[in-house]
Motif scaffolding. Sequence first.
Motif, PDB file in Angstrom:
ATOM      1  N   LYS A  63       1.025  -1.006   0.029  1.00  5.41           N
ATOM      2  CA  LYS A  63      -0.098  -0.211   0.175  1.00  5.41           C
ATOM      3  C   LYS A  63       0.862   1.214   0.132  1.00  5.41           C
ATOM      4  CE  LYS A  63      -4.014   2.281   0.531  1.00  5.41           C
ATOM      5  NZ  LYS A  63      -5.044   2.073  -0.500  1.00  5.41           N
ATOM      6  N   LEU A  64       0.809   2.042  -0.989  1.00  7.83           N
ATOM      7  CA  LEU A  64       1.630   3.412  -1.119  1.00  7.83           C
ATOM      8  C   LEU A  64       1.097   4.449  -0.039  1.00  7.83           C
ATOM      9  CD1 LEU A  64       1.923   3.417  -4.742  1.00  7.83           C
ATOM     10  CD2 LEU A  64       3.600   2.537  -3.375  1.00  7.83           C
ATOM     11  N   SER A  65       2.062   5.119   0.622  1.00  6.33           N
ATOM     12  CA  SER A  65       1.930   6.188   1.363  1.00  6.33           C
ATOM     13  C   SER A  65       1.470   7.318   0.530  1.00  6.33           C
ATOM     14  CB  SER A  65       2.923   6.448   2.338  1.00  6.33           C
ATOM     15  OG  SER A  65       3.892   6.840   1.666  1.00  6.33           O
ATOM     16  N   VAL A  66       1.158   8.335   1.171  1.00  2.00           N
ATOM     17  CA  VAL A  66       1.010   9.649   0.592  1.00  2.00           C
ATOM     18  C   VAL A  66       2.186  10.072  -0.158  1.00  2.00           C
ATOM     19  CG1 VAL A  66       0.181  11.892   0.780  1.00  2.00           C
ATOM     20  CG2 VAL A  66      -1.305  10.364   1.668  1.00  2.00           C
ATOM     21  N   THR A  67       3.245  10.133   1.022  1.00  4.21           N
ATOM     22  CA  THR A  67       4.689  10.387   0.497  1.00  4.21           C
ATOM     23  C   THR A  67       5.180   9.776  -0.684  1.00  4.21           C
ATOM     24  OG1 THR A  67       5.115  11.017   2.905  1.00  4.21           O
ATOM     25  CG2 THR A  67       7.007  10.714   1.298  1.00  4.21           C
ATOM     26  N   ASP A  68       4.865   8.332  -0.489  1.00  5.43           N
ATOM     27  CA  ASP A  68       5.390   7.559  -1.889  1.00  5.43           C
ATOM     28  C   ASP A  68       4.764   8.094  -2.919  1.00  5.43           C
ATOM     29  OD1 ASP A  68       6.770   5.862  -0.072  1.00  5.43           O
ATOM     30  OD2 ASP A  68       5.307   4.269   0.112  1.00  5.43           O
ATOM     31  N   SER A  69       3.356   8.237  -3.067  1.00  2.00           N
ATOM     32  CA  SER A  69       2.752   8.527  -4.036  1.00  2.00           C
ATOM     33  C   SER A  69       3.048   9.995  -4.789  1.00  2.00           C
ATOM     34  CB  SER A  69       1.130   8.392  -4.147  1.00  2.00           C
ATOM     35  OG  SER A  69       0.742   7.413  -3.587  1.00  2.00           O
ATOM     36  N   TYR A  70       3.573  10.953  -3.797  1.00  2.00           N
ATOM     37  CA  TYR A  70       3.924  12.233  -4.185  1.00  2.00           C
ATOM     38  C   TYR A  70       4.998  11.988  -5.028  1.00  2.00           C
ATOM     39  CZ  TYR A  70       6.675  16.491  -3.686  1.00  2.00           C
ATOM     40  OH  TYR A  70       7.517  17.443  -4.125  1.00  2.00           O
ATOM     41  N   ASN A  71       6.154  11.224  -4.414  1.00  2.00           N
ATOM     42  CA  ASN A  71       7.561  11.029  -4.673  1.00  2.00           C
ATOM     43  C   ASN A  71       7.305  10.636  -6.092  1.00  2.00           C
ATOM     44  OD1 ASN A  71       8.694  12.339  -2.535  1.00  2.00           O
ATOM     45  ND2 ASN A  71       9.141  10.324  -1.697  1.00  2.00           N
TER      46      ASN A  71
ATOM     47  N   ASP B  92      -1.862  20.415  -9.301  1.00  3.22           N
ATOM     48  CA  ASP B  92      -2.067  18.937  -9.280  1.00  3.22           C
ATOM     49  C   ASP B  92      -1.600  18.376  -7.820  1.00  3.22           C
ATOM     50  OD1 ASP B  92      -3.630  18.752 -11.720  1.00  3.22           O
ATOM     51  OD2 ASP B  92      -1.740  18.042 -12.581  1.00  3.22           O
ATOM     52  N   ILE B  93      -0.403  18.863  -7.612  1.00  4.29           N
ATOM     53  CA  ILE B  93       0.151  18.418  -6.201  1.00  4.29           C
ATOM     54  C   ILE B  93      -0.878  18.583  -5.076  1.00  4.29           C
ATOM     55  CG2 ILE B  93       1.971  18.575  -4.649  1.00  4.29           C
ATOM     56  CD1 ILE B  93       3.610  19.052  -7.034  1.00  4.29           C
ATOM     57  N   GLN B  94      -1.262  19.681  -5.046  1.00  2.41           N
ATOM     58  CA  GLN B  94      -2.364  20.320  -4.021  1.00  2.41           C
ATOM     59  C   GLN B  94      -3.538  19.504  -3.931  1.00  2.41           C
ATOM     60  OE1 GLN B  94      -2.298  23.611  -2.140  1.00  2.41           O
ATOM     61  NE2 GLN B  94      -3.990  22.521  -1.170  1.00  2.41           N
ATOM     62  N   GLU B  95      -4.018  19.280  -5.252  1.00  2.00           N
ATOM     63  CA  GLU B  95      -5.260  18.495  -5.318  1.00  2.00           C
ATOM     64  C   GLU B  95      -5.208  16.999  -4.870  1.00  2.00           C
ATOM     65  OE1 GLU B  95      -8.354  16.954  -8.991  1.00  2.00           O
ATOM     66  OE2 GLU B  95      -7.131  18.811  -9.262  1.00  2.00           O
TER      67      GLU B  95
ATOM     68  N   TYR C 288       2.817  18.966   0.730  1.00  2.00           N
ATOM     69  CA  TYR C 288       3.439  18.718  -0.542  1.00  2.00           C
ATOM     70  C   TYR C 288       3.599  19.707  -1.532  1.00  2.00           C
ATOM     71  CZ  TYR C 288       3.180  14.049   1.934  1.00  2.00           C
ATOM     72  OH  TYR C 288       3.250  13.050   2.733  1.00  2.00           O
ATOM     73  N   ARG C 289       2.653  20.533  -1.715  1.00  2.00           N
ATOM     74  CA  ARG C 289       3.002  21.525  -2.706  1.00  2.00           C
ATOM     75  C   ARG C 289       3.869  22.363  -2.104  1.00  2.00           C
ATOM     76  NH1 ARG C 289       0.775  26.725  -2.536  1.00  2.00           N
ATOM     77  NH2 ARG C 289       0.609  27.566  -4.739  1.00  2.00           N
ATOM     78  N   GLY C 290       3.844  22.982  -0.764  1.00  2.00           N
ATOM     79  CA  GLY C 290       4.740  23.643  -0.231  1.00  2.00           C
ATOM     80  C   GLY C 290       6.181  23.417  -0.433  1.00  2.00           C
ATOM     81  N   HIS C 291       6.197  22.090   0.006  1.00  2.00           N
ATOM     82  CA  HIS C 291       7.679  21.276  -0.194  1.00  2.00           C
ATOM     83  C   HIS C 291       8.348  21.489  -1.553  1.00  2.00           C
ATOM     84  CE1 HIS C 291      10.885  18.535   0.346  1.00  2.00           C
ATOM     85  NE2 HIS C 291      10.490  18.021  -0.630  1.00  2.00           N
TER      86      HIS C 291
END
Length: 340
Positions: A261-269, A286-289, A295-298
């Motif tokens: 199961k992918l975490s939010v961080t995995d999916s963002y990366n 798209d990152i925000q959504e 993650y968008r700020g990062h």
Amino acid sequence: MLCKELELRKDEIGQTIQTVYFGGGTPSLLNSEELDSIFKTIFEYYEVSKDAEITLEANPDDLSEEVIKVLDKSPVNRLSIGVQSFFGADLKLMNRAHNAQEALASLQLARRYFDNISIDLIYGIPGQSNEQWKENLKIALELDIPHISSYALTVEPKTALEKFIEKGKVKPVNDEQYREQFDILVNALTSNGFEHYEFSNYGKPGYHSQNNMAYWLGKSYLGIGPSAHSYDGSSRKWNISNNALYIKSLEQDKIPQQTEKLSVTDSYNEFVMTRLRTKFGVCASDIQEKFGEKYRGHFLKESEKFLKDGLIKKTENTFHITSEGKFLSDGIAAELFYID
């Protein structure tokens, strides 16, 4: 067993199939009866778009006229041929089964039956001069191949090539040669009507790989066979790599796979890594959504140095790798990852 797995997993894809890809191993070894059996199963249990892209990977030495004719009569409408090089010395160094003459002959034959053809070409081969690399590209262009995937040679551990380099029999390639040949590749193909739509992929209009585009755009896919990976948008599954255990499991109506199961961080990366490699780039909204403001700020903060150095450019709300940054795209993506 492939047909058995296709039947057991028929409910995992609740949408029309847009691409079918026979790859990994050497699917060009399949005979007409085996291909027919697999296609019969696919069309029986899955809804396949009438204009689906159906690709089969092939080695040049497998593509006799008899094999090409079998494929021409099948639903396959795209060939991906592992040419690698048109020079015998390169092929010998990479331990390829085919020779330069077979590479050329297979493409000349394939062009008589298929319009949609992709070839793989390797650059950064020890001993490969820039002039030889230009000649490889010239031959591909003269053959009017509409799609080219090109990769830098990777020296894998415990291979003959690694041992040759260690013993000094083969001179290792330096970063400068990789960069020079990458630039030659981009210039040669883009000046001849190809779009550089993903770091390693170049296609003429209408010939971009729809299968690979699905990976880069994060679409779901079903992987059938030993070692095959699947993705449903939130988790990744992979089949066991042992053929005997794969068969034994399916004989018991069990799917031999593990799930992550992918975490939010995995999916963002993954989103950042795949999109930066493509012509689409990364859209901050798209990152925000998809992942939220954190993650968008990062991403915005970490991308500032690359904007300043001219390695990333921003158009409205979308970030793209520049021509100067393309060769460094994977490293740039890694710098933009969010580390928990």
